[in-house]
Enzyme design. Structure first.
Site, PDB file in Angstrom:
ATOM      1  N   ALA A 136       0.834  -1.206   0.000  1.00  0.00           N
ATOM      2  CA  ALA A 136       0.000   0.000   0.000  1.00  0.00           C
ATOM      3  C   ALA A 136       0.870   1.259   0.000  1.00  0.00           C
ATOM      4  O   ALA A 136       0.536   2.247  -0.672  1.00  0.00           O
ATOM      5  CB  ALA A 136      -0.947  -0.004   1.197  1.00  0.00           C
TER       6      ALA A 136
ATOM      7  N   ALA B  56       2.040   1.718  -3.513  1.00  0.00           N
ATOM      8  CA  ALA B  56       0.946   2.213  -4.347  1.00  0.00           C
ATOM      9  C   ALA B  56       0.671   3.696  -4.076  1.00  0.00           C
ATOM     10  O   ALA B  56       0.521   4.485  -5.014  1.00  0.00           O
ATOM     11  CB  ALA B  56      -0.321   1.394  -4.096  1.00  0.00           C
ATOM     12  N   GLU B  57       0.606   4.079  -2.811  1.00  0.00           N
ATOM     13  CA  GLU B  57       0.333   5.480  -2.501  1.00  0.00           C
ATOM     14  C   GLU B  57       1.481   6.377  -2.951  1.00  0.00           C
ATOM     15  O   GLU B  57       1.258   7.489  -3.433  1.00  0.00           O
ATOM     16  CB  GLU B  57       0.049   5.699  -1.015  1.00  0.00           C
ATOM     17  CG  GLU B  57      -0.268   7.151  -0.736  1.00  0.00           C
ATOM     18  CD  GLU B  57      -1.226   7.385   0.411  1.00  0.00           C
ATOM     19  OE1 GLU B  57      -1.503   8.561   0.669  1.00  0.00           O
ATOM     20  OE2 GLU B  57      -1.684   6.416   1.033  1.00  0.00           O
ATOM     21  N   SER B  58       2.698   5.887  -2.840  1.00  0.00           N
ATOM     22  CA  SER B  58       3.858   6.682  -3.268  1.00  0.00           C
ATOM     23  C   SER B  58       3.817   6.954  -4.761  1.00  0.00           C
ATOM     24  O   SER B  58       3.952   8.100  -5.202  1.00  0.00           O
ATOM     25  CB  SER B  58       5.159   5.960  -2.907  1.00  0.00           C
ATOM     26  OG  SER B  58       5.288   5.832  -1.516  1.00  0.00           O
TER      27      SER B  58
END
Length: 141
Positions: A59, A62-64
């Site tokens: 996660a 993905a957020e990065s």
């Protein structure tokens, strides 16, 4: 003068020093008109206790990459980007090698953005599917 792809990626990765991205060894490796790709090594540093990739590290990858995509495709002189919500569906375990995250836009609005982030392993097997919503807010003058 326009930056080459290599110069742009070097700059993008340089601003990640002393951040979670550096801690997890996340590196931006490719981009195009409407996508950004990052990779992260799968080592014990990002494992859960039973030796497979931790969903939280996935996660974070993905957020990065999704937040960075929103950032580089936004007028950063006048706006800043923040994540609003992330979801992740984990489909396959990974023990070693690299995972790759490709962020593409489902919606690229002036205020809100919605990104699809597909995490794959080195054999291009789908590991996780994530969705990230971001918001662009005006900088105070």
């Amino acid at each position: 003068m326009q930056q080459s792809k290599e110069e742009f990626l070097a700059h993008v990765n340089a601003v990640s020093k002393n951040t979670l991205m550096e801690t997890l060894d996340i590196e931006m490796v490719d981009y195009g008109e409407d996508f950004l790709v990052a990779r992260m090594p799968v080592t014990p540093k990002v494992h859960q206790p039973d030796g497979v990739l931790h969903g939280g590290a996935t996660a974070a990858l993905a957020e990065s990459v999704g937040s960075f995509a929103s950032h580089i495709f936004t007028d950063i002189d006048n706006y800043f980007v923040r994540g609003l919500e992330i979801t992740a569906n984990h489909l396959k375990s990974v023990k070693e090698g690299f995972v790759y995250a490709k962020a593409t836009f489902l919606h690229k609005g002036r205020t809100t953005q919605l990104l699809d982030i597909r995490i794959t392993d080195e054999a291009d097997n789908l590991v996780s599917i994530c969705r990230l919503s971001t918001i662009s807010l005006p900088k105070k003058k």
